[in-house]
Write an enzyme that holds these catalytic residues in place. Structure first.
Site, PDB file in Angstrom:
ATOM      1  N   THR A  44      58.587  46.455  35.963  1.00 15.44           N
ATOM      2  CA  THR A  44      59.439  45.281  35.798  1.00 15.44           C
ATOM      3  C   THR A  44      60.904  45.625  36.032  1.00 15.44           C
ATOM      4  O   THR A  44      61.648  44.857  36.652  1.00 15.44           O
ATOM      5  CB  THR A  44      59.267  44.691  34.391  1.00 15.44           C
ATOM      6  OG1 THR A  44      57.882  44.484  34.137  1.00 15.44           O
ATOM      7  CG2 THR A  44      59.988  43.358  34.269  1.00 15.44           C
ATOM      8  N   TYR A 107      50.620  35.513  31.816  1.00 14.71           N
ATOM      9  CA  TYR A 107      50.579  34.063  32.036  1.00 14.71           C
ATOM     10  C   TYR A 107      49.184  33.466  31.906  1.00 14.71           C
ATOM     11  O   TYR A 107      49.018  32.423  31.267  1.00 14.71           O
ATOM     12  CB  TYR A 107      51.195  33.661  33.389  1.00 14.71           C
ATOM     13  CG  TYR A 107      51.422  32.162  33.505  1.00 14.71           C
ATOM     14  CD1 TYR A 107      52.482  31.564  32.839  1.00 14.71           C
ATOM     15  CD2 TYR A 107      50.554  31.357  34.223  1.00 14.71           C
ATOM     16  CE1 TYR A 107      52.675  30.183  32.910  1.00 14.71           C
ATOM     17  CE2 TYR A 107      50.740  29.997  34.293  1.00 14.71           C
ATOM     18  CZ  TYR A 107      51.801  29.407  33.640  1.00 14.71           C
ATOM     19  OH  TYR A 107      51.983  28.058  33.697  1.00 14.71           O
ATOM     20  N   TYR A 133      49.826  49.176  30.319  1.00 13.91           N
ATOM     21  CA  TYR A 133      51.160  48.737  29.882  1.00 13.91           C
ATOM     22  C   TYR A 133      50.968  47.520  28.997  1.00 13.91           C
ATOM     23  O   TYR A 133      50.610  46.445  29.475  1.00 13.91           O
ATOM     24  CB  TYR A 133      52.015  48.407  31.101  1.00 13.91           C
ATOM     25  CG  TYR A 133      53.448  47.994  30.824  1.00 13.91           C
ATOM     26  CD1 TYR A 133      54.047  48.143  29.581  1.00 13.91           C
ATOM     27  CD2 TYR A 133      54.221  47.459  31.849  1.00 13.91           C
ATOM     28  CE1 TYR A 133      55.357  47.772  29.353  1.00 13.91           C
ATOM     29  CE2 TYR A 133      55.541  47.087  31.643  1.00 13.91           C
ATOM     30  CZ  TYR A 133      56.104  47.244  30.388  1.00 13.91           C
ATOM     31  OH  TYR A 133      57.404  46.875  30.165  1.00 13.91           O
ATOM     32  N   ARG A 138      56.316  39.920  27.088  1.00 11.61           N
ATOM     33  CA  ARG A 138      56.406  39.402  28.457  1.00 11.61           C
ATOM     34  C   ARG A 138      55.085  38.811  28.934  1.00 11.61           C
ATOM     35  O   ARG A 138      55.067  37.803  29.636  1.00 11.61           O
ATOM     36  CB  ARG A 138      56.834  40.515  29.428  1.00 11.61           C
ATOM     37  CG  ARG A 138      58.289  40.951  29.293  1.00 11.61           C
ATOM     38  CD  ARG A 138      58.620  41.987  30.361  1.00 11.61           C
ATOM     39  NE  ARG A 138      59.950  42.534  30.196  1.00 11.61           N
ATOM     40  CZ  ARG A 138      61.042  42.059  30.782  1.00 11.61           C
ATOM     41  NH1 ARG A 138      60.948  41.003  31.585  1.00 11.61           N
ATOM     42  NH2 ARG A 138      62.222  42.623  30.602  1.00 11.61           N
ATOM     43  N   LYS A 161      51.604  52.697  27.905  1.00 12.45           N
ATOM     44  CA  LYS A 161      53.023  52.431  27.677  1.00 12.45           C
ATOM     45  C   LYS A 161      53.061  51.281  26.684  1.00 12.45           C
ATOM     46  O   LYS A 161      52.702  50.152  27.003  1.00 12.45           O
ATOM     47  CB  LYS A 161      53.746  52.045  28.964  1.00 12.45           C
ATOM     48  CG  LYS A 161      55.202  51.636  28.740  1.00 12.45           C
ATOM     49  CD  LYS A 161      55.865  51.130  30.012  1.00 12.45           C
ATOM     50  CE  LYS A 161      57.301  50.659  29.732  1.00 12.45           C
ATOM     51  NZ  LYS A 161      57.958  50.108  30.949  1.00 12.45           N
ATOM     52  N   ILE A 203      58.733  55.673  28.763  1.00 13.55           N
ATOM     53  CA  ILE A 203      59.063  55.086  30.071  1.00 13.55           C
ATOM     54  C   ILE A 203      60.272  54.206  29.815  1.00 13.55           C
ATOM     55  O   ILE A 203      60.165  53.134  29.229  1.00 13.55           O
ATOM     56  CB  ILE A 203      57.875  54.319  30.654  1.00 13.55           C
ATOM     57  CG1 ILE A 203      56.714  55.298  30.925  1.00 13.55           C
ATOM     58  CG2 ILE A 203      58.275  53.611  31.946  1.00 13.55           C
ATOM     59  CD1 ILE A 203      55.462  54.656  31.480  1.00 13.55           C
TER      60      ILE A 203
END
Length: 291
Positions: A44, A107, A133, A138, A161, A203
């Protein structure tokens, strides 16, 4: 192989909006010289949502070629389409990445069973190690420790992550996934506590700007020297905060522009920083001794 400070690389752009490959290569060389323990392109922070597929592949290839085996490269390969994600993981393997970073699908909000099916499909489509991740802020879906434990049974699902901001997750995931499961923080400000719980690295967005300090911070935690790590934390905390006052990639790029390493251009819908945020980043850079 995957531990320490791993910058979530920004993707530099020219003033005309094209990917700035010379600046990208310069950043890679700088990060290696500054002691970063690995690199993570096209996450991202690399503005993957606004890169074309061709640009995505180009950035992965250029980073791997420039690194030339000196540090591990974890290529961003996430998508909310399983079919598209398979293609990205397969490209990462063909390009020579050491692992793929795969975000939980955003989403479309899959169930935990859907998450297992998605990651299993990506796992079975290549021979590349995969790092999950998990960033519910998000993606609006949170992979549970139990689900992660099921995925950890697959031989090439090797780590996570974790950007949940919940430090207890490290301990919970040690129970469900095993102590050897690679747990990397995805949140700079809490990386100290994350490693104290059993994490092995970060990260990092801030490592774009302060790679040497972030690498030294990580090395201190991994050596068990938390008194020294706390000194680095105190230097870095204002930068962790200031970079994220607005979207982190915009903050990181502005700070890099102040260091003369790349332009501050971002792609819409992201925009440049307000003057107030720039002043706070300037003050944080000074506090850390970077300017």
């Amino acid at each position: 192989m995957f531990k320490g400070s791993l910058p979530a690389l920004v993707t530099p752009f020219t003033p005309k909006g094209d990917v700035d490959i010379p600046a990208l290569k310069k950043l890679v060389e700088w990060h290696i010289a500054e002691g970063s323990h690995g690199l993570v392109p096209v996450g991202t922070t690399g503005e993957s949502p606004t890169l074309s597929h061709d640009e995505h592949r180009q950035v992965v290839e250029e980073v791997i070629a420039t690194v030339a085996g000196r540090v591990p490269v974890i290529a961003g390969a996430g998508s909310n389409s399983t079919h598209e994600g398979i293609g990205l993981v397969q490209h990462a393997q063909a390009a020579g990445a050491d692992a793929a970073l795969v975000v939980t699908p955003y989403y479309n909000k899959p169930t935990q069973a859907g998450l297992i099916a998605h990651f299993r499909a990506l796992h079975d489509a290549s021979d590349l190690p995969i790092i999950i991740y998990n960033i519910p802020g998000r993606s609006v879906v949170d992979m549970s420790p139990e689900t992660m434990g099921e995925l950890a049974k697959l031989p090439r699902i090797i780590g996570v992550k974790d950007a949940t901001g919940k430090l207890e997750r490290v301990s919970q995931q040690r129970i469900t996934c095993g102590a050897d499961f690679v747990q990397l923080s995805g949140e700079d400000a809490t990386a100290l506590g994350f490693n104290a719980h059993g994490g092995v690295g970060c990260i990092s967005v801030t490592a774009n700007v302060a790679p040497r300090l972030c690498a030294q911070f990580q090395e201190a935690t991994l050596a068990g020297d938390y008194a020294r790590a706390l000194e680095y934390q105190d230097l870095l905390m204002p930068l962790h905060v200031a970079i994220f006052l607005e979207p982190g990639v915009a903050g990181a790029k502005y700070a890099l522009s102040r260091l003369g390493l790349c332009g501050e251009d971002v792609r819409l819908p992201l925009v440049g920083l307000t003057d107030g945020t720039k002043r706070q980043i300037d003050a944080a850079l000074s506090h850390a001794g970077l300017v």
